[in-house]
Design an enzyme around this catalytic site. Structure first.
Site, PDB file in Angstrom:
ATOM      1  N   HIS A   1      -3.769   2.232  -4.818  1.00 59.58           N
ATOM      2  CA  HIS A   1      -3.020   2.095  -3.565  1.00 59.58           C
ATOM      3  C   HIS A   1      -1.561   1.713  -3.852  1.00 59.58           C
ATOM      4  CE1 HIS A   1      -6.114   2.520  -0.417  1.00 59.58           C
ATOM      5  NE2 HIS A   1      -6.949   2.035  -1.313  1.00 59.58           N
TER       6      HIS A   1
ATOM      7  N   GLU B   1     -10.673   1.141  -4.714  1.00 59.45           N
ATOM      8  CA  GLU B   1     -10.468   2.588  -4.629  1.00 59.45           C
ATOM      9  C   GLU B   1      -9.544   3.177  -5.692  1.00 59.45           C
ATOM     10  OE1 GLU B   1     -11.384   3.678  -0.110  1.00 59.45           O
ATOM     11  OE2 GLU B   1      -9.475   2.630  -0.277  1.00 59.45           O
TER      12      GLU B   1
ATOM     13  N   ASP C   1       0.873  -1.167   0.000  1.00 60.46           N
ATOM     14  CA  ASP C   1       0.000   0.000   0.000  1.00 60.46           C
ATOM     15  C   ASP C   1       0.911   1.218   0.000  1.00 60.46           C
ATOM     16  OD1 ASP C   1      -2.283   1.799   0.425  1.00 60.46           O
ATOM     17  OD2 ASP C   1      -3.333   0.004   1.098  1.00 60.46           O
TER      18      ASP C   1
END
Ligand code: ACM
Length: 533
Positions: free
Chosen positions: A115, A171, A38
């Site tokens: 990410h 996301e 991440d």
């Protein structure tokens, strides 16, 4: 029966992971999902790409919040102050083997396409901008991205024998894809009309790669966007909808909705707890979860392969704190996934959880002190009695359809919210960042107080009002101000609940309550009832 541990936002040692495997096995968790990559740091040695662990695994500040709100930069491992870490391939083999001996399968997660700031800082040619610190998403138009991802996965597959390989998928911002010439060319060549389909293109290709090597692709529910890959398994986190969509189209799902499975939420009254990201997820609520939604047929229910709790660690910097957030709530998940719903008993489980906390403490773990639990916000446990109960509310500014609570009656139905705006009892306002309602009392009424409760959750952009105006009227048109007050709103209190009231003597039929969020921070205003006495 899964647990996800985020070792990117804060890195935790191999020894610590093995210690958790001991406890997880004891409580019949059988999957350990490691969130290995991440923005906050890459955590697994990949021989072909040494910069991932020489550079992308190290950041300028150990404190995630300071780093995230600060420069968000990476440094070489040997620079003074470098903070981070990673598992060598030998460490990974040791963890995987230790887990296997404890009947736990470790599932690795390698995030794509989003990410991925840390990768793109080390290998900027894989981003649309071609420069570090510009993008979070891989460039999907660039073939080198696929070379990189497949090379990484090749090493990952050698280390992890698990059937499922988690590829993230959550996301993606996708903004750069809209103007990136390579992404645009890819969309044209592949006849893709929306950037969602570009994400789907990447997931499909990675799925083929994994399937050809005998593995299954697992991803967060955004992998549904633009069309789900044929054999993919969906991990449903934004509610249950993604998992339900997956199983109703014949795919497998693992249920891990934020409402019941996100252990980064507060587990008790926020004022009594170390800072968390928000939310309120007490043990009882995890235990109440049923991963098989009532709407599913028996055939669809079979495709719900399990349930999982997740611990993202932005706000969880130490090993002791991880244990505090994991236990005993992870035990509730294990039982939720293990037991037929009709065999569950909260009083029975609660008694055993109290004992498990003692056992865990005796073994050197740091669980939440369940016996001293404070529990729900007191207001939420009973119906509020007041003069405006059942009276009509006129919305001068609309509530958000994302947080409607009980809709048009929410602010005069006596139902109060618990410790989180997400519990379906708090009404949210984002349009103009203001609450502005008029209550029709139906007749001239003597009133002595008007009160509304507000909350602040800084991490979720929810703020206390910067100004409140309370006024009264006989005709609903001409209002007399009873109170106007401004407040200094600061980010110092990460989570806070406040009542803002007028008190006095007044007469009228219409009561208006206005609350405006501040300009500097903006964000949401939430309230649960306008109490008139
Ligand atoms: C997630 O919480 N972004 C999966």
């Amino acid at each position: 029966r899964g647990l996800m541990l985020d070792v990117s936002r804060h890195f935790f040692t191999k020894e610590f992971v093995k210690k958790q495997i001991d406890a997880l096995a004891f409580y019949k968790i059988n999957r350990l999902h490691l969130h290995l990559t991440d923005a906050a740091g890459w955590r697994i040695e990949i021989k072909k790409y040494p910069l991932l662990t020489e550079f992308a695994a190290w950041r300028t500040d150990a404190n995630w919040k300071k780093w995230w709100n600060g420069d968000r930069k990476y440094v070489r491992f040997d620079e003074p102050g470098a903070s981070g870490g990673y598992y060598t391939q030998d460490d990974i083999r040791e963890i995987v083997e230790y887990a296997r001996q404890h009947f736990i399968t470790v599932i690795p997660e390698i995030e794509m396409p989003a990410h991925s700031e840390e990768v793109l800082s080390a290998y900027p040619q894989l981003s649309c901008a071609g420069e570090p610190y510009k993008n979070a998403d891989f460039c999907v138009g660039n073939e080198e991205t696929f070379t990189f991802l497949e090379n990484v996965l090749t090493e990952v597959l050698e280390l992890f024998p698990s059937e499922y390989i988690h590829i993230g998928g959550d996301e993606a911002g996708m903004a750069a894809w809209k103007t990136c010439p390579k992404c645009q060319k890819r969309m044209k060549d592949e006849h893709l009309s929306h950037v969602d389909e570009l994400q789907s293109y990447l997931i499909h290709r990675i799925e083929k790669f994994l399937n050809a090597r005998g593995r299954r692709l697992l991803g967060w529910d955004e992998i549904l966007k633009g069309g789900l890959a044929p054999n993919a398994t969906v991990m449903s986190w934004r509610g249950e909808e993604g998992g339900i969509a997956a199983v109703t189209s014949g795919h497998r799902a693992v249920m891990t909705p934020g409402s019941h499975c996100y252990l980064d939420s507060y587990q008790d009254a926020p004022y009594s707890q170390p800072e968390a990201i928000g939310g309120y997820l007490p043990l009882k609520k995890v235990y109440a979860y049923n991963p098989v939604a009532a709407s599913l047929s028996a055939e669809q229910a079979k495709l719900v392969y399990g349930a999982q709790v997740n611990l993202f660690t932005e706000y969880v910097p130490t090993p002791e704190h991880v244990e505090y957030m994991l236990y005993p709530r992870t035990l509730a998940l294990a039982e939720v996934a293990w037991s037929a719903p009709e065999r569950k008993s909260w009083p029975d489980f609660h008694a055993r959880a109290l004992k498990a906390v003692l056992d865990l403490q005796a073994k050197g773990y740091h669980p939440f002190d369940l016996k001293n639990e404070i529990g729900s916000r007191p207001e939420s446990t009973k119906t509020a009695a007041h003069l405006a109960l059942g009276k009509k509310v006129i919305y001068n500014a609309p509530y958000s359809l994302h947080y409607p609570a009980q809709g048009n009656t929410a602010l005069t139905d006596g139902i109060r919210g618990d410790w989180t705006y997400g519990d379906g009892c708090w009404q949210g306002f984002i349009n103009g960042k203001r609450l502005d309602v008029t209550i029709d009392m139906e007749a001239e009424t003597s009133i002595h107080s008007v009160t509304a409760a507000f909350m602040q959750v800084v991490g979720a952009e929810v703020f206390l009002p910067a100004s409140v105006t309370i006024s009264i009227s006989d005709d609903g048109i001409n209002f007399t101000e009873l109170k106007h007050q401004t407040f200094e709103v600061t980010k110092e209190d990460p989570i806070k609940f406040t009542d803002i009231s007028w008190e006095g003597n007044a007469q009228g039929r219409y009561v208006r309550y206005q609350a405006q969020a501040g300009k500097e921070f903006g964000g949401w205003v939430f309230t649960d009832e306008i109490i008139v006495k």
